[in-house]
Design a protein around this motif. Structure first.
Motif, mmCIF file in Angstrom:
data_model
loop_
_atom_site.group_PDB
_atom_site.id
_atom_site.type_symbol
_atom_site.label_atom_id
_atom_site.label_comp_id
_atom_site.label_asym_id
_atom_site.label_seq_id
_atom_site.Cartn_x
_atom_site.Cartn_y
_atom_site.Cartn_z
ATOM 1 N N ALA A 382 42.963 10.973 -87.698
ATOM 2 C CA ALA A 382 43.981 11.617 -86.873
ATOM 3 C C ALA A 382 44.359 10.736 -85.689
ATOM 4 O O ALA A 382 45.540 10.609 -85.338
ATOM 5 C CB ALA A 382 43.460 12.978 -86.383
ATOM 6 N N ALA A 383 43.338 10.124 -85.042
ATOM 7 C CA ALA A 383 43.620 9.231 -83.916
ATOM 8 C C ALA A 383 44.440 8.031 -84.370
ATOM 9 O O ALA A 383 45.353 7.568 -83.669
ATOM 10 C CB ALA A 383 42.311 8.781 -83.278
ATOM 11 N N ALA A 387 48.214 6.948 -83.319
ATOM 12 C CA ALA A 387 48.451 5.628 -82.731
ATOM 13 C C ALA A 387 49.509 4.830 -83.506
ATOM 14 O O ALA A 387 49.864 3.719 -83.094
ATOM 15 C CB ALA A 387 47.137 4.851 -82.689
ATOM 16 N N GLY A 388 49.981 5.378 -84.632
ATOM 17 C CA GLY A 388 51.040 4.718 -85.372
ATOM 18 C C GLY A 388 50.636 4.158 -86.714
ATOM 19 O O GLY A 388 51.454 3.515 -87.398
ATOM 20 N N ARG A 440 35.793 -0.119 -88.895
ATOM 21 C CA ARG A 440 36.740 -1.130 -88.398
ATOM 22 C C ARG A 440 37.993 -0.454 -87.832
ATOM 23 O O ARG A 440 38.535 -0.883 -86.806
ATOM 24 C CB ARG A 440 37.107 -2.083 -89.526
ATOM 25 C CG ARG A 440 35.963 -3.004 -89.967
ATOM 26 C CD ARG A 440 36.441 -4.025 -90.990
ATOM 27 N NE ARG A 440 35.383 -4.972 -91.339
ATOM 28 C CZ ARG A 440 34.693 -4.945 -92.480
ATOM 29 N NH1 ARG A 440 34.929 -3.986 -93.385
ATOM 30 N NH2 ARG A 440 33.760 -5.841 -92.723
ATOM 31 N N LEU A 441 38.464 0.632 -88.495
ATOM 32 C CA LEU A 441 39.660 1.334 -88.022
ATOM 33 C C LEU A 441 39.437 1.911 -86.621
ATOM 34 O O LEU A 441 40.319 1.841 -85.756
ATOM 35 C CB LEU A 441 40.012 2.460 -89.002
ATOM 36 C CG LEU A 441 41.247 3.302 -88.662
ATOM 37 C CD1 LEU A 441 42.503 2.428 -88.644
ATOM 38 C CD2 LEU A 441 41.395 4.450 -89.652
ATOM 39 N N LEU A 447 37.822 2.982 -79.587
ATOM 40 C CA LEU A 447 36.818 4.034 -79.671
ATOM 41 C C LEU A 447 37.063 5.146 -78.653
ATOM 42 O O LEU A 447 36.799 6.327 -78.925
ATOM 43 C CB LEU A 447 35.417 3.439 -79.489
ATOM 44 C CG LEU A 447 34.908 2.597 -80.672
ATOM 45 C CD1 LEU A 447 33.644 1.845 -80.294
ATOM 46 C CD2 LEU A 447 34.656 3.472 -81.887
ATOM 47 N N HIS A 448 37.568 4.779 -77.480
ATOM 48 C CA HIS A 448 37.838 5.809 -76.475
ATOM 49 C C HIS A 448 38.986 6.714 -76.920
ATOM 50 O O HIS A 448 38.998 7.914 -76.605
ATOM 51 C CB HIS A 448 38.143 5.166 -75.126
ATOM 52 C CG HIS A 448 36.931 4.592 -74.455
ATOM 53 N ND1 HIS A 448 36.034 5.367 -73.769
ATOM 54 C CD2 HIS A 448 36.469 3.317 -74.396
ATOM 55 C CE1 HIS A 448 35.058 4.601 -73.286
ATOM 56 N NE2 HIS A 448 35.299 3.339 -73.659
ATOM 57 N N ARG A 449 39.952 6.139 -77.645
ATOM 58 C CA ARG A 449 41.023 6.970 -78.190
ATOM 59 C C ARG A 449 40.450 7.972 -79.206
ATOM 60 O O ARG A 449 40.856 9.136 -79.252
ATOM 61 C CB ARG A 449 42.080 6.099 -78.863
ATOM 62 C CG ARG A 449 43.253 6.923 -79.422
ATOM 63 C CD ARG A 449 44.091 6.093 -80.386
ATOM 64 N NE ARG A 449 44.753 4.985 -79.715
ATOM 65 C CZ ARG A 449 45.957 5.056 -79.130
ATOM 66 N NH1 ARG A 449 46.611 6.206 -79.146
ATOM 67 N NH2 ARG A 449 46.491 3.994 -78.563
ATOM 68 N N VAL A 450 39.500 7.517 -80.017
ATOM 69 C CA VAL A 450 38.874 8.404 -80.999
ATOM 70 C C VAL A 450 38.142 9.552 -80.304
ATOM 71 O O VAL A 450 38.253 10.716 -80.706
ATOM 72 C CB VAL A 450 37.907 7.606 -81.894
ATOM 73 C CG1 VAL A 450 37.123 8.554 -82.804
ATOM 74 C CG2 VAL A 450 38.669 6.588 -82.728
#
Length: 517
Positions: A382-383, A387-388, A440-441, A447-450
């Protein structure tokens, strides 16, 4: 000789009278002095009564009672709800002159006053219902000395000037203690007879009236012989005032079946479950809209709340069936199920394990964080999409893979025992749930976005940054393999956000609450 004998007897009487007067003055004088000098220790006006304690009920979406919360069993009623013959029995046993006196029965008061002045031993109780009301409402904690009876009488007369007789009697019937945590006549009717106050017979009401003098000492469940002796006194009293004939009174006193166990009204018999314990914990610890911690406890246990929950018994039955589909394991591995309403976030069903048992099996696995495995990849995906990222974007799924850990750059995180897949589309890696590809994704998108996406997707009263009892979700390289433990509720909340086209609703237990007023 007769004259001399008469004079000697007269002298003896005078001396005895003088000695008796001296003894009374010596015994009573100090106590009267304390009473006379204690006038500044009590208010001169009566304060208002405190609100009566009431139990709180929790209802499911169909209107069934699924939980009852109370600190003391107190269920207020109106005087009109009490059968007239039950009232007659109570007044006969407790205060026959209730509607004639002005708060104090002078004969009974004098007897109690002399008893209290003469000894420091346990005193005689209140003589009238009005005195018992002021004892319970205004004099709790005061020493039971001679001054106490004087204050009790004074307050009782003040109360009768302030309130009508019916209101005093109603307050008494709602607050008097009957033992076994029953406060008030309605609670006593339920505890001893399993019925409402309107269903009580005169004899049942008389028996309850007999408990008031010593609820513990005359408890029929623990002290049946003493309770029987007290009941004989009660039936004799009913015969004295004409409510029973002497023959019937004597027969009932010896043969009438007394309560043998604590009862409940069948409609309100509830068994603790994972859901009801969870909603209780939520209301006591997290429901800020009910006030601070003390206010929440008072409202839940004494405030007479009617809590209309989100619980659906039909969905719960299906969830419990599903729980039983998985076979038992030798090592006791459990499964948990939590069902949310996608459009609202309402918690409809909750299975926290193999069965809730107070003090034996209380751990609710639907709320306890644990390893997620690959299920957590939904948050990474989802993140990435936010993010595109596109489904046909290429990513490497080759295993083993070694990834930097931002929390400890000197010690990278290796994934060695995972399925390996060469560079392929993100949709393909998702279908195959390739660990190295998602690890890797998560590094690529941040990681902070996740972590931020996880909190926004799975937000609940139990999953908030820094909330007590929960370890914060960390930006770990091992996130994709389930390094951050999460509960079934967290996962359901996150899936609900996706099923609801990205609109998140925090999971909740309560649709609305009615207060006692």
């Amino acid at each position: 000789m007769r004259l001399i004998a008469w004079l000697l007897r007269l002298a003896a009487i005078v001396v005895a009278g003088a000695l008796l007067t001296t003894a009374v003055v010596v015994g009573v004088g100090p106590r009267l002095w304390r009473v006379a000098n204690a006038h500044d220790q009590m208010p001169v006006t009566l304060p208002d009564f405190q609100s009566l304690s009431q139990r709180s009920y929790v209802y499911d979406v169909l209107g069934n009672v699924i939980a009852v919360f109370e600190r003391e069993n107190s269920q207020p009623i109106t005087l009109a709800q009490v059968p007239p013959d039950v009232l007659d029995a109570f007044l006969a046993v407790e205060d026959e002159q209730f509607y004639m006196h002005h708060g104090v029965n002078l004969r009974g008061f004098a007897r109690a006053l002399l008893s209290n002045f003469s000894s420091d031993a346990p005193r005689q109780g209140a003589s009238t219902i009005s005195q018992q009301v002021v004892k319970n409402e205004f004099l709790a904690g005061l020493p039971r000395d001679g001054r106490y009876k004087g204050l009790q009488a004074h307050y009782a007369t003040m109360l009768e000037k302030k309130m009508p007789k019916g209101a005093i009697l109603e307050r008494y019937l709602n607050t008097v203690f009957f033992g076994n945590n029953a406060y008030g006549l309605q609670a006593a009717a339920e505890v001893y007879y399993g019925k409402g106050v309107g269903e009580l017979t005169m004899i049942e009401g008389a028996f309850l009236a007999g408990l008031v003098r010593s609820p513990s000492g005359f408890d029929p469940i623990r002290h049946s012989e003493r309770a029987r002796a007290r009941f004989r006194q009660v039936t004799e009293r009913l015969a004295d005032v004409g409510l029973l004939t002497p023959v019937v009174g004597s027969l009932l006193g010896s043969t009438w079946k007394m309560p043998e166990r604590v009862r409940t009204i069948p409609t309100y018999t509830t068994t603790p479950t994972y859901y009801t314990e969870a909603i209780k914990e939520y209301l006591l610890r997290r429901a800020a809209f009910l006030g601070d911690e003390q206010q929440r406890a008072n409202l839940l246990y004494r405030g007479g709340l009617e809590i209309h929950s989100t619980f659906n018994p039909n969905l719960q039955a299906l969830a419990e069936q599903a729980h039983e589909v998985l076979p038992k394991t030798a090592v006791g591995i459990e499964n948990a199920i939590l069902t949310l309403d996608t459009k609202t976030g309402a918690i409809r069903a909750m299975v926290g394990g193999s069965g809730f048992q107070p003090r034996i099996n209380e751990i609710n696995m639907a709320l306890v964080p644990r390893q997620t495995g690959s299920a957590v990849k939904i948050f990474i995906l989802a993140a990435a999409l936010q993010a595109g990222a596109q489904p046909d974007d290429l990513i490497d799924g080759t295993s083993p893979c070694i990834l930097p850990d931002p929390n400890d750059p000197k010690v990278p995180f290796p994934i060695t025992d995972a399925t390996s897949k060469p560079v392929a589309a993100l949709s393909n890696m998702t279908w195959s749930s390739i660990n190295c590809a998602f690890a890797r994704l998560s590094q690529v998108i941040g990681l902070h976005r996740v972590v931020d996406t996880t909190y926004r997707m799975a937000s609940s009263p139990y999953l908030q940054p820094g909330i007590a009892g929960r370890t914060p979700v960390e930006p770990l390289a091992s996130y994709a393999t389930g390094a951050n433990p999460m509960a079934a509720l967290d996962m359901a909340a996150g899936m609900q956000t996706i099923a609801n086209q990205g609109l998140h609703h925090d999971p909740y237990y309560v649709d609305y609450i009615d207060r006692a007023d």
